[in-house]
Scaffold this active site. Structure first.
Site: not given
Ligand code: GDD
Length: 322
Positions: A184, A179, A11, A153, A78, A149, A125, A8-9, A13, A123
């Site tokens: 990103r 993060h 990406g 994990k 990663l 996902y 998650e 994942g280099i 992170d 994660s």
């Molecule tokens: N992507 C996305 N797009 N998220 C949205 C949107 C949208 O249009 N609208 C609302 N959200 C909300 C999602 O429902 C979620 O609750 C929050 O925004 C964050 O979504 P993401 O930024 O997609 O991240 P994530 O929390 O699902 O996952 C990320 O963080 C994890 C660690 O907690 C990813 O980086 C994972 O790989 C990582 O493990």
């Protein structure tokens, strides 16, 4: 000179970690996936003095080959299908990569360089719907994942323990909360909001479509979190650490901050599109970072506001230089 190997280099992170390890005097190596658009696959790492081979977590032979070439002292795993909502569209690919792929890299590690140290990108998650009574998730919080996902994990997290115990490997889990950074992917919510708001400010778009605006996340900066990964591997004994800021905010709060900074009211521009909702939502994450701050002396340097400001600045520069 120590050698680090990063899957994942290319990406977000991976690129920050490669920069950090180069600054520490490491030889930095890794694998990248074959991609039909060659120009894009090394965007984030194009200027770095690193060595890469083609490889993939789903192809154990490629992992063994790369480890035999580089003989690393430290392995950072990663690579992943890292998008939670998309994991419901491609559940089998997600599990093959994030769960079976971790068995593959652990086997390659055990077979080729068992004396090395290993970091697994676990994660927040994994906690899913589980929150301790005081409103935090920590290393001891039960895991109840709510997405393919998250489930993948949890498997990876557990199999790392098994290899640690069964084969006495220095195999570690960093349980990282969200993060972000200007690097990103723009389909994650922070960068999607910042990029969308900047486009609206510059007259390039007239709305921003989001999913659930009432979920809460604990957002830090990738720059800080890769330092935690490195610190975790400098310990004598393998362990697991939550990496988080300890502060949580809603997506709505984030929109409010970003649009206000651009002298806009998010309520005039943001609309909900059900296509961005998830089959099962994870409504709340807030990490307790006590273990890593007290045992390893790690602390985040970026505030949420500094993180968002850097991302706004980045997108302003991108559009204004066009
Ligand atoms: N992507 C996305 N797009 N998220 C949205 C949107 C949208 O249009 N609208 C609302 N959200 C909300 C999602 O429902 C979620 O609750 C929050 O925004 C964050 O979504 P993401 O930024 O997609 O991240 P994530 O929390 O699902 O996952 C990320 O963080 C994890 C660690 O907690 C990813 O980086 C994972 O790989 C990582 O493990």
């Amino acid at each position: 000179m120590k050698t680090a190997f990063i899957t994942g280099i290319a990406g977000q992170d991976g690129s920050y970690l490669a920069e950090h390890l180069l600054e520490q005097g490491y030889r930095v190596t890794g694998i990248i996936r074959r991609n039909s658009t060659v120009e894009h696959q090394k965007n984030r790492i194009a200027d770095l003095d690193i060595e890469v081979e083609y490889g993939d977590l789903t192809d154990q032979s490629s992992l063994e080959r790369a480890l035999r070439i580089y003989k690393p002292d430290e392995i950072y795993n990663l690579a992943a299908q890292s998008h939670v909502r998309i994991s419901s569209d491609i559940p089998q690919f997600t599990v093959q990569t994030n769960a079976v792929g971790v068995v593959n890299i652990l086997e390659a590690y055990k077979n080729v360089v068992p004396e090395a140290k290993f970091y697994q990108a676990s994660s927040s998650e994994m906690f899913g719907s589980s929150v301790d009574a005081d409103g935090y998730q920590r290393e001891t919080t039960p895991m109840r994942p709510v997405s393919p996902y998250g489930c993948s994990k949890v498997f990876a997290y557990n199999i790392v323990h098994h290899y640690r115990n069964a084969y006495k490997l220095h195999a570690n889990n960093g349980i990282l909360f969200n993060h972000e950074s200007p690097r990103r992917g723009s389909n994650f919510v922070t960068n999607k909001v910042v990029k969308g708001a900047v486009e609206i400010k510059l007259g390039l778009a007239n709305k921003l479509e989001l999913g659930n605006m009432d979920s809460y996340r604990d957002w830090g900066h990738s720059y800080d979190y890769v330092r935690a990964m490195h610190l975790i591997l400098q310990q004598d004994r393998p362990n697991d650490y939550v990496v988080a800021t300890g502060i949580t905010r809603s997506v709505r709060d984030m929109c409010d901050y970003v649009f206000s900074k651009l002298e806009l009211d998010y309520k005039d521009w943001v609309v909900q599109n059900p296509k961005y909702l998830r089959p099962e939502e994870l409504p709340y994450l807030r990490g307790d970072n006590t273990k890593i701050t007290t045992e390893l002396g790690w602390n985040p340097t970026y505030t949420f506001e500094a993180l968002m400001d850097e991302m706004i600045e980045h997108w302003m520069q991108v559009y204004q230089s066009q």
